[in-house]
Design a protein around this motif. Structure first.
Motif, PDB file in Angstrom:
ATOM      1  N   ARG A 298       0.836  -1.215   0.000  1.00  0.00           N
ATOM      2  CA  ARG A 298       0.000   0.000   0.000  1.00  0.00           C
ATOM      3  C   ARG A 298       0.865   1.256   0.000  1.00  0.00           C
ATOM      4  O   ARG A 298       0.522   2.264  -0.636  1.00  0.00           O
ATOM      5  N   ALA A 299       1.979   1.204   0.686  1.00  0.00           N
ATOM      6  CA  ALA A 299       2.873   2.364   0.698  1.00  0.00           C
ATOM      7  C   ALA A 299       3.406   2.645  -0.708  1.00  0.00           C
ATOM      8  O   ALA A 299       3.464   3.805  -1.146  1.00  0.00           O
ATOM      9  N   THR A 304       3.175   6.122  -5.782  1.00  0.00           N
ATOM     10  CA  THR A 304       3.118   6.099  -7.244  1.00  0.00           C
ATOM     11  C   THR A 304       2.199   7.214  -7.730  1.00  0.00           C
ATOM     12  O   THR A 304       0.988   7.154  -7.519  1.00  0.00           O
ATOM     13  N   ASP A 305       2.755   8.204  -8.334  1.00  0.00           N
ATOM     14  CA  ASP A 305       1.986   9.357  -8.810  1.00  0.00           C
ATOM     15  C   ASP A 305       1.618   9.129 -10.280  1.00  0.00           C
ATOM     16  O   ASP A 305       2.338   9.543 -11.185  1.00  0.00           O
ATOM     17  N   ALA A 340       2.151  10.682   0.018  1.00  0.00           N
ATOM     18  CA  ALA A 340       3.508  10.354   0.489  1.00  0.00           C
ATOM     19  C   ALA A 340       3.578  10.248   2.005  1.00  0.00           C
ATOM     20  O   ALA A 340       4.263   9.361   2.543  1.00  0.00           O
ATOM     21  N   GLU A 341       2.888  11.125   2.720  1.00  0.00           N
ATOM     22  CA  GLU A 341       2.970  11.093   4.183  1.00  0.00           C
ATOM     23  C   GLU A 341       2.321   9.835   4.748  1.00  0.00           C
ATOM     24  O   GLU A 341       2.849   9.200   5.667  1.00  0.00           O
ATOM     25  N   ALA A 342       1.167   9.453   4.187  1.00  0.00           N
ATOM     26  CA  ALA A 342       0.511   8.224   4.637  1.00  0.00           C
ATOM     27  C   ALA A 342       1.386   7.009   4.325  1.00  0.00           C
ATOM     28  O   ALA A 342       1.441   6.049   5.102  1.00  0.00           O
ATOM     29  N   ALA A 381      10.350   9.045  -5.805  1.00  0.00           N
ATOM     30  CA  ALA A 381       9.381   9.087  -4.709  1.00  0.00           C
ATOM     31  C   ALA A 381       9.778   8.132  -3.587  1.00  0.00           C
ATOM     32  O   ALA A 381       9.654   8.460  -2.399  1.00  0.00           O
ATOM     33  N   LEU A 382      10.254   6.959  -3.961  1.00  0.00           N
ATOM     34  CA  LEU A 382      10.686   6.001  -2.943  1.00  0.00           C
ATOM     35  C   LEU A 382      11.900   6.524  -2.171  1.00  0.00           C
ATOM     36  O   LEU A 382      11.989   6.382  -0.953  1.00  0.00           O
TER      37      LEU A 382
END
Length: 525
Positions: A298-299, A304-305, A340-342, A381-382
């Motif tokens: 899920r992260a 993934t944008d 991203a924060e979640a 992003a990762l």
């Protein structure tokens, strides 16, 4: 191996575009001798047996072979092909097809019900490629030469199944006489009823395959039709564009968004744009490694944008709100929002952080710039979330072989590939990609979800008996697999952007048969 179609370079520099767009067009040389020249970016034929074929050769086989029916993606109706009409029983378990008169195989044999029965029964027996489409069929009867009766174990939309671009070809099983038919096909011979037959095939050559008109084709011939088809292997998109401008090719299946825009303004060139049934998927390893933890999957979904990816592809892609593309039963918005924060919180809950860094391995198609773009954005992003991405571009065979390894430790965490349906129905996504399997084949998320399995098993019957229920089942399945299981992220839907000679008249893209040009339907202006 059917899901290849690496795309052209979305990020090809403007300088390359300029290099390819300086000239003016002239009459295609192909048109002069009534040859339609298809510039394709990969080798065309990997398999000659129509019962086994499951890859790129569909762009040729669609002109060599025919099925009982054909799907019109514009009208969303099943149309006659080798069958002129058909009926089904009230319970949907008996289908009767009436064959068209005057059809001959390229071998000279007349098409009759026995030939149809033999072809489909051989395809079922070989159980390769898309043979699963005939699973509901328990018996085929031939009460007379023009009538074929299918008995089904359960109701199914057999008219739609019979229109499949894979596994539904009707071919002459007696083509090799008393010899080995599989070996006969390997000699680049065909046994279809289509408008064209094989002329020459040179594996590895620039002009790999040439087809010639079948004079006895039941559909007949007119003076303004193409009497031959060539498939020219042209890996570089700029080269394909130059060849089209020079008139050396008639059709290019894919350009970069920048060149496509240029083509639309070029004299002597036509362009066409169509939404497709083809999407790009990121499949997550649900069985082993760090992504066996659903919180990690899920992260990654939240990091993934997809909007950024689509924006960077400049019109060559559209949002994929779920696994099922618009135009097919069961479509609906399912997607996961980037957050991203979640995502960072989920990773922390899963035990990953500065004390225990997370490293993920991803494999994708070597040379596919669109996939490379996604990988670059995901990697950034990762990294911002403290995760290292080991992204490995690979040839398809190597990528697929590794993913199917009997040793789970050798498999990847994220597998990237395209998918499109075998026929105009979403069942192909679920039965191939997400139904539990003892040995992985295309289930490269390694998902084992009994609840999803049960829904997948019943949905073909629902499609035939209660389309509304089938649509709801598909929507529920998507939510189960994409959201609850977090087994996959649908990244985007491809927009087909074609460019072809202005002398080609009558071209209509049919996403039910990806990248197939039915050349007999065209006219030369």
């Amino acid at each position: 191996m059917k899901r290849l179609w690496p795309l052209m370079a979305a990020a090809v520099a403007a300088a390359l575009i300029l290099a390819g767009c300086g000239g003016t067009t002239r009459s295609p040389s192909g048109s002069a001798d009534k040859t339609f020249v298809y510039a394709f970016h990969l080798n065309v034929v990997t398999e000659w047996d129509p019962a086994v074929s499951y890859s790129n050769e569909s762009i040729a086989m669609g002109n060599l072979y025919e099925s009982l029916t054909k799907y019109d993606a514009t009208t969303k109706k099943v149309e006659p092909s080798l069958a002129s009409s058909w009926t089904k029983s009230d319970d949907g378990k008996t289908w009767t097809f009436t064959l068209r008169d005057g059809v001959k195989f390229h071998t000279g044999r007349a098409l009759d019900s026995t030939a149809v029965k033999e072809a489909i029964e051989r395809t079922k027996k070989l159980a390769a490629g898309a043979a699963y489409i005939w699973d509901p069929v328990t018996k085929i009867d031939t009460p007379d030469p023009t009538t074929v009766v299918f008995s089904l174990e359960y109701p199914a939309a057999l008219d739609l199944v019979a229109s499949s671009g894979y596994g539904a070809y009707i071919y002459d099983t007696q083509a090799a006489g008393s010899g080995d038919l599989a070996a006969w096909f390997k000699e680049a011979k065909d046994a279809g009823t289509g408008p064209y037959t094989v002329d020459t095939w040179k594996a590895g050559a620039e002009t790999e395959l040439r087809l010639k008109a079948y004079d006895d084709y039941w559909g007949g011939w007119k003076d303004d039709q193409y009497k031959a088809v060539e498939f020219r292997v042209t890996p570089e998109v700029t080269t394909a564009w130059q060849l089209l401008q020079r008139g050396d090719v008639s059709f290019v299946d894919r350009l970069t968004p920048q060149i496509f825009e240029q083509a639309a303004k070029t004299d002597g060139v036509k362009t066409g744009e169509t939404s497709s049934f083809q999407n790009l998927l990121a499949l997550y390893n649900t069985e082993s490694g760090p992504m066996a933890d659903v919180r990690v999957r899920r992260a990654v979904q939240m990091l993934t944008d997809t909007d950024a990816i689509i924006s960077a592809l400049h019109g060559a892609a559209a949002p994929a709100d779920g696994l099922i593309p618009p135009g097919l039963i069961g479509e609906g918005k399912v997607g996961v929002q980037a957050d991203a924060e979640a995502a960072k919180k989920l990773l922390a809950e899963a035990g990953f952080g500065s004390d225990k860094p997370l490293r993920l391995q991803l494999t994708y198609a070597q040379g596919d710039k669109d996939q490379s773009l996604y990988v670059t954005l995901l990697g950034s992003a990762l990294k911002a979330a403290g995760v290292e991405l080991d992204a490995r571009p690979m040839q398809w065979d190597a990528q697929w072989t590794r993913a199917k390894s009997s040793d789970p430790a050798k498999r990847q965490d994220i597998f990237v590939m395209y998918w499109y349906p075998d026929y105009a129905d979403p069942y192909s996504w679920f039965v191939n990609l997400f139904q539990s399997a003892e040995k992985p084949y295309f289930n490269l998320a390694y998902l084992h979800d009994p609840e999803a399995d049960a829904a997948i098993k019943k949905v073909p019957e629902e499609t035939a008996t209660s389309p509304d229920q089938a649509a709801q089942t598909y929507l529920n399945l998507q939510k189960r697999i994409v959201v609850d299981d977090a087994a996959v992220t649908p990244l985007y839907l491809i927009n087909y952007q074609r460019a072809y000679s202005a002398q080609v008249d009558g071209y209509v893209d049919n996403p039910a048969y990806p990248n197939v040009v039915f050349v007999h339907d065209l006219r030369i202006k």
